[in-house]
Scaffold this motif. Sequence first.
Motif, PDB file in Angstrom:
ATOM      1  N   ALA A 122       0.207   5.956  -5.876  1.00  0.00           N
ATOM      2  CA  ALA A 122       0.093   5.818  -7.335  1.00  0.00           C
ATOM      3  C   ALA A 122      -1.349   5.999  -7.780  1.00  0.00           C
ATOM      4  O   ALA A 122      -1.625   6.651  -8.795  1.00  0.00           O
ATOM      5  CB  ALA A 122       0.605   4.443  -7.767  1.00  0.00           C
ATOM      6  N   THR A 123      -2.286   5.433  -7.031  1.00  0.00           N
ATOM      7  CA  THR A 123      -3.701   5.550  -7.374  1.00  0.00           C
ATOM      8  C   THR A 123      -4.200   6.976  -7.216  1.00  0.00           C
ATOM      9  O   THR A 123      -4.973   7.482  -8.043  1.00  0.00           O
ATOM     10  CB  THR A 123      -4.540   4.606  -6.493  1.00  0.00           C
ATOM     11  N   VAL A 124      -3.769   7.639  -6.149  1.00  0.00           N
ATOM     12  CA  VAL A 124      -4.170   9.025  -5.908  1.00  0.00           C
ATOM     13  C   VAL A 124      -3.665   9.924  -7.036  1.00  0.00           C
ATOM     14  O   VAL A 124      -4.407  10.760  -7.571  1.00  0.00           O
ATOM     15  CB  VAL A 124      -3.633   9.512  -4.543  1.00  0.00           C
ATOM     16  N   ILE A 125      -2.395   9.767  -7.412  1.00  0.00           N
ATOM     17  CA  ILE A 125      -1.828  10.559  -8.507  1.00  0.00           C
ATOM     18  C   ILE A 125      -2.591  10.291  -9.803  1.00  0.00           C
ATOM     19  O   ILE A 125      -2.956  11.217 -10.539  1.00  0.00           O
ATOM     20  CB  ILE A 125      -0.330  10.221  -8.703  1.00  0.00           C
ATOM     21  N   TYR A 126      -2.835   9.041 -10.069  1.00  0.00           N
ATOM     22  CA  TYR A 126      -3.477   8.619 -11.316  1.00  0.00           C
ATOM     23  C   TYR A 126      -4.881   9.195 -11.458  1.00  0.00           C
ATOM     24  O   TYR A 126      -5.210   9.842 -12.464  1.00  0.00           O
ATOM     25  CB  TYR A 126      -3.502   7.091 -11.345  1.00  0.00           C
ATOM     26  N   SER A 137       7.678   4.059 -10.521  1.00  0.00           N
ATOM     27  CA  SER A 137       8.602   3.029 -11.014  1.00  0.00           C
ATOM     28  C   SER A 137       9.915   2.938 -10.228  1.00  0.00           C
ATOM     29  O   SER A 137      10.332   1.837  -9.848  1.00  0.00           O
ATOM     30  CB  SER A 137       8.904   3.265 -12.499  1.00  0.00           C
ATOM     31  N   PRO A 138      10.601   4.053  -9.933  1.00  0.00           N
ATOM     32  CA  PRO A 138      11.846   3.939  -9.148  1.00  0.00           C
ATOM     33  C   PRO A 138      11.599   3.389  -7.742  1.00  0.00           C
ATOM     34  O   PRO A 138      12.428   2.641  -7.211  1.00  0.00           O
ATOM     35  CB  PRO A 138      12.352   5.387  -9.087  1.00  0.00           C
ATOM     36  N   LEU A 139      10.476   3.750  -7.141  1.00  0.00           N
ATOM     37  CA  LEU A 139      10.170   3.271  -5.794  1.00  0.00           C
ATOM     38  C   LEU A 139       9.945   1.769  -5.782  1.00  0.00           C
ATOM     39  O   LEU A 139      10.372   1.065  -4.862  1.00  0.00           O
ATOM     40  CB  LEU A 139       8.929   3.997  -5.250  1.00  0.00           C
ATOM     41  N   LEU A 195       0.817  -1.211   0.000  1.00  0.00           N
ATOM     42  CA  LEU A 195       0.000   0.000   0.000  1.00  0.00           C
ATOM     43  C   LEU A 195       0.853   1.263   0.000  1.00  0.00           C
ATOM     44  O   LEU A 195       0.387   2.326  -0.414  1.00  0.00           O
ATOM     45  CB  LEU A 195      -0.923   0.016   1.226  1.00  0.00           C
ATOM     46  N   VAL A 196       2.093   1.147   0.464  1.00  0.00           N
ATOM     47  CA  VAL A 196       2.987   2.303   0.515  1.00  0.00           C
ATOM     48  C   VAL A 196       3.132   2.933  -0.862  1.00  0.00           C
ATOM     49  O   VAL A 196       3.260   4.148  -0.994  1.00  0.00           O
ATOM     50  CB  VAL A 196       4.368   1.892   1.071  1.00  0.00           C
ATOM     51  N   MET A 197       3.101   2.099  -1.906  1.00  0.00           N
ATOM     52  CA  MET A 197       3.203   2.617  -3.267  1.00  0.00           C
ATOM     53  C   MET A 197       1.868   2.608  -3.998  1.00  0.00           C
ATOM     54  O   MET A 197       1.615   3.465  -4.834  1.00  0.00           O
ATOM     55  CB  MET A 197       4.229   1.804  -4.054  1.00  0.00           C
TER      56      MET A 197
END
Length: 377
Positions: free
Chosen positions: A150-154, A193-195, A144-146
């Motif tokens: 990611a979902t919020v940004i998307y 992706s880097p994370l 969930l950390v990523m």
Amino acid sequence: MSVQSSSASVRNGITPIQQMVSSCSGALMTSLLVTPLDVVKIRLQAQKNPFPKGIMNTMYTGPVLVVLFVCLVFNTLIMCFHCFLGKCFIYCNGLMDHMCVCENGNSKAWYKAPGHFSGTLDAFIKIVRSEGIKVLWSGLPPTLVMAVPATVIYFTCYDQLRAALTVRMADYKEFAPMMAGALARVGSVTVISPLELIRTKMQSQKHSYRELTNLVRTAVEAEGWRSLWRGLGPTLLRDVPFSAMYWYNYERGKRLLCKHYNITEPTFAITFGSGAVSGSIAAVITLPFDVVKTRRQVELGELQAMNLSSKMSFSTFSVMKRIVAQNGVPGLFAGFLPRVIKVAPACAIMISCYEFGKAFFHRYNERILTQQQTSIT
């Protein structure tokens, strides 16, 4: 809050902050509902093909043998890659797929817990009775950390872009969701992706968070900044077309259903159904890229876990050629039904919760605006 700012908020539907809260709540709800299914599937698969107890890297001298098997149990595709030195497996929390490396020598890991299950329902009952209900969400916090950011940004970027593109594209505004979905996905995947790469290395090589800076510095010095986005190409090839088709079909389906039932705002059932159907269509069309990405992701994960290097190419085209050589063209469409059955409910839950949150904030904004206008008059 002034009347002017409130008016702007209502004209735009909801504020970006409210969109972020809505998408965050949808992400959490999706994870809570979908994760138990994947946990049970992984446990069922581990029962049939037990995870290795440990690894002795110093004794390994032969070539790495990786064998792909695909198992359909209930509603999830589990892709596990076996090798002499251990195993990696794909873990899905309903939002993102994560490559997990077995913890060598840790016989108490949640995916190694012993059990004798006759089926999915039997596994649910026995796991809850013997290990507690919390076990159904094992492995969820780290992913969930990523997944949530990611979902919020998307979703937030999608709504902002769609609103802007709808105005700019004028006569072609029906394609605004397609463009907005593709661009939003590029942004979120590029940021995350880097994370994901760093998290995988930390897990496979047992690095602590204190060593994170050194880990990034070493990778950049050895391979350059581009190494942090390794694997971005295959991910974009799968996720960008998926997002473009998903949002176009979702918005179109939602609009047609609202027109059919002669309503102005979509109901929960309409958003849920539109999300499931559009997600299924996009999942089928992008399936070959999903197979390639998963194959590449886990092959690299195995090598990282064993600290081995390989001269084998991991480009999208090279991986695709290997799959076709081993399994023929049908190999690119392996797991057709499992992917659809997994993606459809996840898309439906996420979008319906997101739309519900937006509708709530929209009504809230209108109520606040009305109260302020009333107080002035």
